[in-house]
Enzyme design. Structure first.
Site, short mmCIF file in Angstrom:
data_model
loop_
_atom_site.label_atom_id
_atom_site.label_comp_id
_atom_site.label_asym_id
_atom_site.label_seq_id
_atom_site.Cartn_x
_atom_site.Cartn_y
_atom_site.Cartn_z
N GLU A 1 7.72 1.05 5.05
CA GLU A 1 7.17 0.02 5.92
C GLU A 1 7.38 -1.33 5.24
O GLU A 1 7.15 -1.47 4.04
CB GLU A 1 5.66 0.27 6.11
CG GLU A 1 4.95 -0.78 6.93
CD GLU A 1 3.43 -0.51 7.07
OE1 GLU A 1 2.90 0.32 6.30
OE2 GLU A 1 2.81 -1.14 7.93
N HIS B 1 0.82 -1.20 0.00
CA HIS B 1 0.00 0.00 0.00
C HIS B 1 0.86 1.26 0.00
O HIS B 1 2.05 1.21 0.29
CB HIS B 1 -0.97 0.03 1.19
CG HIS B 1 -0.31 0.01 2.54
ND1 HIS B 1 -0.10 -1.13 3.26
CD2 HIS B 1 0.19 1.01 3.31
CE1 HIS B 1 0.49 -0.85 4.40
NE2 HIS B 1 0.69 0.46 4.46
N HIS C 1 4.05 7.10 3.64
CA HIS C 1 4.97 5.96 3.51
C HIS C 1 4.54 5.01 2.41
O HIS C 1 3.40 5.05 1.94
CB HIS C 1 5.13 5.21 4.84
CG HIS C 1 3.90 4.50 5.33
ND1 HIS C 1 3.04 5.08 6.23
CD2 HIS C 1 3.41 3.27 5.07
CE1 HIS C 1 2.05 4.21 6.51
NE2 HIS C 1 2.25 3.11 5.81
CO CO Z 1 1.21 1.30 6.24
#
Ligand code: CO
Length: 188
Positions: A130, A7, A79
């Site tokens: 991440e 994502h 992120h």
């Molecule tokens: Co995330």
């Protein structure tokens, strides 16, 4: 080492306005917002055919994204999340290259219930990264690449390779017939 883009997270000052834009202007399916009290964020997911956009806004007093919004009051790219099959090994690999993990290095459970770690944007080309541990990685198949149809958008692209991207200053040649490049396979 990294697999799919899981994502992209966008921090927003007003979640309702953000949902409205993605749903009614961009015409994407957007989920009902959920409060993640452990993470100090309220979140809505925008489901795209090949990935997810997370719209996140602060929740509570000590939200980890409040500082980011103080610096970027209109919101901004917060992120990127990449999938890995072995988070501990990925952390070791990054630490060898002096890419600093954020916090104590102990994985937390992310929104999907999988362990996640974050890495310092100073060490990652200015973007907070991440990593999310996915037990069974999905492989982007040739069929999906064809369905998306780069040939329609970029006539100079062949569907098998990325020949033609020299036009944007990068000369690479990726064979999409292989699910992952040979040197990118996870080793057990
Ligand atoms: Co995330």
């Amino acid at each position: 080492m990294i697999g799919n883009l899981n994502h992209i997270a966008i921090a927003v000052p007003n979640l309702e306005l953000a949902i409205n834009q993605y749903q009614n202007v961009f015409g994407a399916f957007t989920s009902t917002p959920r409060d993640l009290t452990d993470h100090g964020v309220r979140i809505a997911m925008v489901k795209l055919p090949n990935t997810t956009i997370e719209l996140i806004t602060p929740l509570g007093e000590n939200s980890p994204i409040q500082g980011f919004l103080d610096k970027h009051p209109q919101g901004g790219l917060h992120h990127l999340c990449y999938e890995v099959t072995d988070l501990a090994k990925a952390k070791d690999t990054l630490s060898v290259s002096k890419i600093q993990v954020i916090g104590d290095g102990e994985p937390k459970l992310g929104f999907h219930g999988n362990p996640v770690l974050f890495f310092n944007p100073k060490d990652c080309l200015g973007v907070l990264i991440e990593l999310e541990e996915i037990s069974v990685p999905k492989v982007q198949s040739r069929v999906e690449i064809d369905r998306i149809g780069p040939a329609h958008t970029f006539p100079q692209f062949s569907t098998d390779t990325m020949e033609g991207v020299e036009g944007i200053g990068i000369g690479i040649n990726v064979d999409f017939k292989k699910p992952t490049p040979e040197d990118n396979k996870e080793t057990e």
